[in-house]
Design a protein around this motif. Structure first.
Motif, PDB file in Angstrom:
ATOM      1  N   PHE A   1       0.850  -1.200   0.000  1.00 14.45           N
ATOM      2  CA  PHE A   1       0.000   0.000   0.000  1.00 14.45           C
ATOM      3  C   PHE A   1       0.876   1.236   0.000  1.00 14.45           C
ATOM      4  O   PHE A   1       1.971   1.226   0.502  1.00 14.45           O
ATOM      5  CB  PHE A   1      -0.836   0.075   1.285  1.00 14.45           C
ATOM      6  CG  PHE A   1      -1.489  -1.194   1.645  1.00 14.45           C
ATOM      7  CD1 PHE A   1      -0.950  -1.999   2.620  1.00 14.45           C
ATOM      8  CD2 PHE A   1      -2.648  -1.620   1.017  1.00 14.45           C
ATOM      9  CE1 PHE A   1      -1.548  -3.195   2.971  1.00 14.45           C
ATOM     10  CE2 PHE A   1      -3.252  -2.808   1.363  1.00 14.45           C
ATOM     11  CZ  PHE A   1      -2.690  -3.596   2.342  1.00 14.45           C
ATOM     12  N   LEU A  10     -10.224   6.106  -0.006  1.00 14.38           N
ATOM     13  CA  LEU A  10     -11.173   5.335  -0.807  1.00 14.38           C
ATOM     14  C   LEU A  10     -11.033   3.869  -0.428  1.00 14.38           C
ATOM     15  O   LEU A  10      -9.920   3.384  -0.244  1.00 14.38           O
ATOM     16  CB  LEU A  10     -10.828   5.521  -2.288  1.00 14.38           C
ATOM     17  CG  LEU A  10     -11.719   4.825  -3.322  1.00 14.38           C
ATOM     18  CD1 LEU A  10     -11.916   5.710  -4.531  1.00 14.38           C
ATOM     19  CD2 LEU A  10     -11.112   3.518  -3.766  1.00 14.38           C
ATOM     20  N   VAL A  11     -12.143   3.171  -0.272  1.00 16.17           N
ATOM     21  CA  VAL A  11     -12.084   1.711  -0.084  1.00 16.17           C
ATOM     22  C   VAL A  11     -13.163   1.074  -0.933  1.00 16.17           C
ATOM     23  O   VAL A  11     -14.198   1.671  -1.194  1.00 16.17           O
ATOM     24  CB  VAL A  11     -12.291   1.280   1.394  1.00 16.17           C
ATOM     25  CG1 VAL A  11     -11.077   1.569   2.224  1.00 16.17           C
ATOM     26  CG2 VAL A  11     -13.525   1.901   1.988  1.00 16.17           C
ATOM     27  N   GLY A  12     -12.920  -0.150  -1.330  1.00 12.23           N
ATOM     28  CA  GLY A  12     -13.919  -0.842  -2.120  1.00 12.23           C
ATOM     29  C   GLY A  12     -13.626  -2.325  -2.113  1.00 12.23           C
ATOM     30  O   GLY A  12     -12.612  -2.777  -1.573  1.00 12.23           O
ATOM     31  N   ASN A  13     -14.499  -3.071  -2.752  1.00  9.36           N
ATOM     32  CA  ASN A  13     -14.325  -4.510  -2.862  1.00  9.36           C
ATOM     33  C   ASN A  13     -13.413  -4.801  -4.052  1.00  9.36           C
ATOM     34  O   ASN A  13     -13.169  -3.936  -4.885  1.00  9.36           O
ATOM     35  CB  ASN A  13     -15.693  -5.174  -3.023  1.00  9.36           C
ATOM     36  CG  ASN A  13     -15.686  -6.597  -2.507  1.00  9.36           C
ATOM     37  OD1 ASN A  13     -14.643  -7.202  -2.353  1.00  9.36           O
ATOM     38  ND2 ASN A  13     -16.866  -7.121  -2.236  1.00  9.36           N
ATOM     39  N   ASP A  14     -12.936  -6.009  -4.145  1.00  3.94           N
ATOM     40  CA  ASP A  14     -11.952  -6.416  -5.146  1.00  3.94           C
ATOM     41  C   ASP A  14     -12.482  -6.229  -6.583  1.00  3.94           C
ATOM     42  O   ASP A  14     -13.456  -6.869  -6.961  1.00  3.94           O
ATOM     43  CB  ASP A  14     -11.639  -7.890  -4.910  1.00  3.94           C
ATOM     44  CG  ASP A  14     -10.498  -8.386  -5.769  1.00  3.94           C
ATOM     45  OD1 ASP A  14      -9.866  -7.571  -6.475  1.00  3.94           O
ATOM     46  OD2 ASP A  14     -10.237  -9.602  -5.728  1.00  3.94           O
ATOM     47  N   PRO A  15     -11.847  -5.376  -7.372  1.00  2.00           N
ATOM     48  CA  PRO A  15     -12.355  -5.185  -8.729  1.00  2.00           C
ATOM     49  C   PRO A  15     -11.946  -6.304  -9.677  1.00  2.00           C
ATOM     50  O   PRO A  15     -12.450  -6.401 -10.784  1.00  2.00           O
ATOM     51  CB  PRO A  15     -11.707  -3.871  -9.172  1.00  2.00           C
ATOM     52  CG  PRO A  15     -10.499  -3.749  -8.342  1.00  2.00           C
ATOM     53  CD  PRO A  15     -10.723  -4.491  -7.072  1.00  2.00           C
ATOM     54  N   CYS A  24     -15.117 -10.516   0.297  1.00  2.00           N
ATOM     55  CA  CYS A  24     -14.671  -9.136   0.412  1.00  2.00           C
ATOM     56  C   CYS A  24     -13.156  -9.107   0.463  1.00  2.00           C
ATOM     57  O   CYS A  24     -12.559  -9.566   1.416  1.00  2.00           O
ATOM     58  CB  CYS A  24     -15.240  -8.505   1.673  1.00  2.00           C
ATOM     59  SG  CYS A  24     -14.718  -6.791   1.849  1.00  2.00           S
ATOM     60  N   LEU A  26     -10.559  -6.279   0.332  1.00  2.00           N
ATOM     61  CA  LEU A  26     -10.530  -4.823   0.345  1.00  2.00           C
ATOM     62  C   LEU A  26      -9.447  -4.247  -0.555  1.00  2.00           C
ATOM     63  O   LEU A  26      -8.329  -4.750  -0.596  1.00  2.00           O
ATOM     64  CB  LEU A  26     -10.293  -4.369   1.783  1.00  2.00           C
ATOM     65  CG  LEU A  26     -10.778  -2.983   2.150  1.00  2.00           C
ATOM     66  CD1 LEU A  26     -12.284  -2.932   2.068  1.00  2.00           C
ATOM     67  CD2 LEU A  26     -10.328  -2.627   3.549  1.00  2.00           C
ATOM     68  N   VAL A  27      -9.791  -3.189  -1.282  1.00  2.00           N
ATOM     69  CA  VAL A  27      -8.763  -2.420  -1.986  1.00  2.00           C
ATOM     70  C   VAL A  27      -8.810  -0.999  -1.449  1.00  2.00           C
ATOM     71  O   VAL A  27      -9.857  -0.526  -1.020  1.00  2.00           O
ATOM     72  CB  VAL A  27      -8.959  -2.402  -3.528  1.00  2.00           C
ATOM     73  CG1 VAL A  27      -8.697  -3.749  -4.123  1.00  2.00           C
ATOM     74  CG2 VAL A  27     -10.305  -1.883  -3.919  1.00  2.00           C
ATOM     75  N   THR A  28      -7.655  -0.337  -1.463  1.00  2.00           N
ATOM     76  CA  THR A  28      -7.595   1.020  -0.910  1.00  2.00           C
ATOM     77  C   THR A  28      -7.161   2.010  -1.988  1.00  2.00           C
ATOM     78  O   THR A  28      -7.014   1.638  -3.146  1.00  2.00           O
ATOM     79  CB  THR A  28      -6.624   1.062   0.280  1.00  2.00           C
ATOM     80  OG1 THR A  28      -5.354   0.601  -0.165  1.00  2.00           O
ATOM     81  CG2 THR A  28      -7.119   0.197   1.417  1.00  2.00           C
ATOM     82  N   SER A 209     -14.433  -5.575 -12.926  1.00  2.00           N
ATOM     83  CA  SER A 209     -15.835  -5.248 -12.630  1.00  2.00           C
ATOM     84  C   SER A 209     -15.994  -3.788 -12.215  1.00  2.00           C
ATOM     85  O   SER A 209     -17.093  -3.242 -12.263  1.00  2.00           O
ATOM     86  CB  SER A 209     -16.385  -6.160 -11.535  1.00  2.00           C
ATOM     87  OG  SER A 209     -15.565  -6.075 -10.390  1.00  2.00           O
ATOM     88  N   SER A 210     -14.907  -3.125 -11.817  1.00  2.00           N
ATOM     89  CA  SER A 210     -15.041  -1.724 -11.411  1.00  2.00           C
ATOM     90  C   SER A 210     -15.318  -0.806 -12.598  1.00  2.00           C
ATOM     91  O   SER A 210     -15.645   0.356 -12.414  1.00  2.00           O
ATOM     92  CB  SER A 210     -13.764  -1.261 -10.700  1.00  2.00           C
ATOM     93  OG  SER A 210     -12.653  -1.580 -11.493  1.00  2.00           O
ATOM     94  N   ARG A 212     -17.752  -1.265 -14.629  1.00  2.00           N
ATOM     95  CA  ARG A 212     -19.184  -1.315 -14.926  1.00  2.00           C
ATOM     96  C   ARG A 212     -19.853  -0.019 -14.530  1.00  2.00           C
ATOM     97  O   ARG A 212     -19.385   0.682 -13.650  1.00  2.00           O
ATOM     98  CB  ARG A 212     -19.830  -2.424 -14.092  1.00  2.00           C
ATOM     99  CG  ARG A 212     -19.499  -3.825 -14.573  1.00  2.00           C
ATOM    100  CD  ARG A 212     -20.063  -4.842 -13.587  1.00  2.00           C
ATOM    101  NE  ARG A 212     -21.476  -4.619 -13.361  1.00  2.00           N
ATOM    102  CZ  ARG A 212     -22.045  -4.592 -12.168  1.00  2.00           C
ATOM    103  NH1 ARG A 212     -21.347  -4.800 -11.085  1.00  2.00           N
ATOM    104  NH2 ARG A 212     -23.332  -4.377 -12.044  1.00  2.00           N
ATOM    105  N   LEU A 213     -20.993   0.244 -15.130  1.00  2.00           N
ATOM    106  CA  LEU A 213     -21.860   1.343 -14.702  1.00  2.00           C
ATOM    107  C   LEU A 213     -21.106   2.668 -14.566  1.00  2.00           C
ATOM    108  O   LEU A 213     -21.265   3.376 -13.578  1.00  2.00           O
ATOM    109  CB  LEU A 213     -22.529   0.983 -13.364  1.00  2.00           C
ATOM    110  CG  LEU A 213     -23.383  -0.296 -13.411  1.00  2.00           C
ATOM    111  CD1 LEU A 213     -23.755  -0.729 -12.019  1.00  2.00           C
ATOM    112  CD2 LEU A 213     -24.618  -0.064 -14.237  1.00  2.00           C
TER     113      LEU A 213
END
Lengths: 225, 273
Positions: A1, A10-15, A24, A26-28, A209-210, A212-213
């Motif tokens: 990191f 920023l945090v999110g689930n694995d793209p 889950c 985590l990505v930062t 997948s990140s 998308r949309l």
């Protein structure tokens, strides 16, 4: 990191996980990836900079690059398409700028038929009729490149001209050109580090997948009832 | 950029330019300040690493999350041991006397009969640029090695992207993210890509992830601009989450407390009444 106060949180689930997976990972905001096979380290920054802290980050980054004695720094960037010079309007939209040592080392490969890379044209101005480095919309690429030149870090900026919007295709173009030069993702089978296991080739670029949309949730049709 | 109706809107662009050094946020490190009560400071001095031992830590960010913790956790048996201030000048006088739940406060509470359980209720709208300093200052005073952290936050459904239209999602709804060290299963579905959490809750979860702490972030997506019952009720099942289940205080007057909190916030939204 990379946990630096110049990058917004920023945090999110694995793209990179399978879209159907229910885990889950985590990505930062800014992560560092390594490939021993390709002797490569990649920094992926997912969040913007805090205004006024870009120079602090650049100082830290150049210090880190020197400390770890990286052979070269490749900066992936882009430039506003609406700022193109007339000659840039047509033809390949991919450009590069490199420090003199890297230029000397790679000149033949860059001009070779396979790559056919074009160096970024300078922007003439009143102060500098010869043309100087001009990278609007390129984030910290220009100043980082200039810092590297001052610190004698071999660096190269690779960029595409693009307009605001869905830049997925521009990203693929950038990745494709980078891959032509650095031969990272193989589209044919290859041996692993141990010299025995065969790595299956990729068939095409995988979309995370990140992506998308990009333009948000689809319009709620009940609005029109 | 002019819209279809002729109004001019600012253009938001993902492309960034290099020349931003003229603007800068006020000195980030000194803008956020943490102040501890004397007793807490003395305790910290006595420990080896000058930190408070914490086995359970709750961070509630925003009116919905703080409303939830005020109703079910900190309403009794908790004492204030510290506070965080944003933007206070050096010579401002600050006391712990601010009373109204809608005040811009950020207090740190400790459970009276379980001193290693701490709750930080942040009613403030901390800007993301200050989140790094906020988290660093707070966590540098706490020793959370074996502990559990839970973060509660809320945001609007307009920030949520999915294939399913928002009205079908039945807002308000809860989503969760957890650090790699947390081996349990959170009490809400995982936040799906391409959604991300930002701001102070994200900064705290990032800190916990990097320092290998057990932490879960619960984010409530609500479609109501002002705090309402439905949003507060969405948090309710989380009183059984770790570590809140060890820290909660039975509140027989829970519905009344919730109503009072909602009323305080709706005062500002009753434009036509």
């Amino acid at each position: 990191f990379i946990y630096h106060d110049s990058i917004l949180p920023l945090v999110g689930n694995d793209p990179y996980a399978h879209p159907e997976a229910d885990v889950c990972k985590l990505v930062t905001a800014c992560e560092v990836y390594e490939s021993k096979l390709h002797q490569l380290v990649i920094i992926q920054q997912r969040a913007p900079f805090v205004k006024g802290k870009m120079s602090s980050f650049r100082r830290w980054l150049t210090g880190w690059v020197k400390e770890n004695k990286f052979e070269k720094l490749v900066i992936l960037s882009s430039m506003h398409a609406h700022e193109r010079l007339d000659i840039q309007l047509q033809g390949p939209q991919f450009r590069y700028i490199s420090t003199p040592d890297l230029e000397a080392e790679n000149k033949e490969r860059f001009t070779h038929d396979v790559l056919k890379w074009i160096p970024l044209e300078g922007r003439p101005s009143l102060e500098d009729p010869e043309g100087s480095l001009y990278l609007p919309g390129g984030g910290i690429a220009k100043s980082l490149f200039e810092d590297c030149s001052k610190e004698n870090i071999p660096a190269i900026v690779v960029l595409v001209f693009c307009a605001e919007g869905d830049n997925a295709q521009d990203a693929v173009k950038l990745a494709y050109n980078l891959n032509l030069w650095m031969d990272l993702i193989d589209f044919k089978p290859k041996y692993d580090l141990d010299g025995k296991t065969i790595i299956k080739p990729a068939s095409t670029w995988r979309v995370p997948s990140s992506w998308r949309l990009l333009f948000g949730t689809a319009v709620d049709q009940t609005l029109f009832h | 950029m002019a819209t279809f109706f002729g109004e001019i809107l600012p253009v938001i662009s993902r492309a960034v330019d290099d020349d931003d050094d003229d603007e800068s946020f006020e000195n980030l490190e000194t803008y956020v300040k943490i102040k501890w009560k004397k007793e807490a400071q003395e305790e910290m001095e006595l420990t080896k690493d000058k930190k408070l031992q914490a086995n359970a830590f709750v961070l509630a960010v925003g009116p919905a999350a703080t409303g939830f913790t005020q109703t079910y956790v900190t309403h009794k048996n908790y004492e204030i041991i510290g506070a965080m201030f944003c933007g206070m000048k050096e010579d401002d006088v600050n006391t712990f006397g601010q009373m109204s739940p809608t005040d811009k406060t950020c207090y740190i509470y400790r459970k009276c009969d379980y001193p290693s359980a701490l709750v930080c209720e942040c009613n403030y709208d901390i800007r993301p640029e200050y989140a790094h300093s906020f988290v660093n200052q707070l966590m540098s005073c706490l020793n959370l090695c074996e502990g559990h952290v839970v973060i509660f936050g809320s945001t609007f459904t307009s920030e949520y992207k999915s294939d399913v239209p928002t009205s079908d999602m039945n807002p308000p709804f809860m989503r969760a993210l957890k650090t790699a060290s947390f081996l349990g299963t959170p009490m809400a579905p995982y936040l799906e890509q391409p959604n991300v959490a930002t701001g102070l809750p994200a900064q705290m979860l990032t800190y916990c992830h990097i320092h290998k702490l057990n932490a879960v972030l619960y984010m409530c997506y609500t479609d109501s601009i002002h705090l309402d019952f439905a949003t507060l009720k969405t948090f309710q099942p989380l009183i059984e989450s770790t570590p809140v289940k060890y820290m909660r205080e039975e509140n027989k007057k829970a519905s009344e407390t919730l109503k009072k909190i909602v009323d305080l916030h709706t005062k500002h939204s009753t434009l036509y009444m």
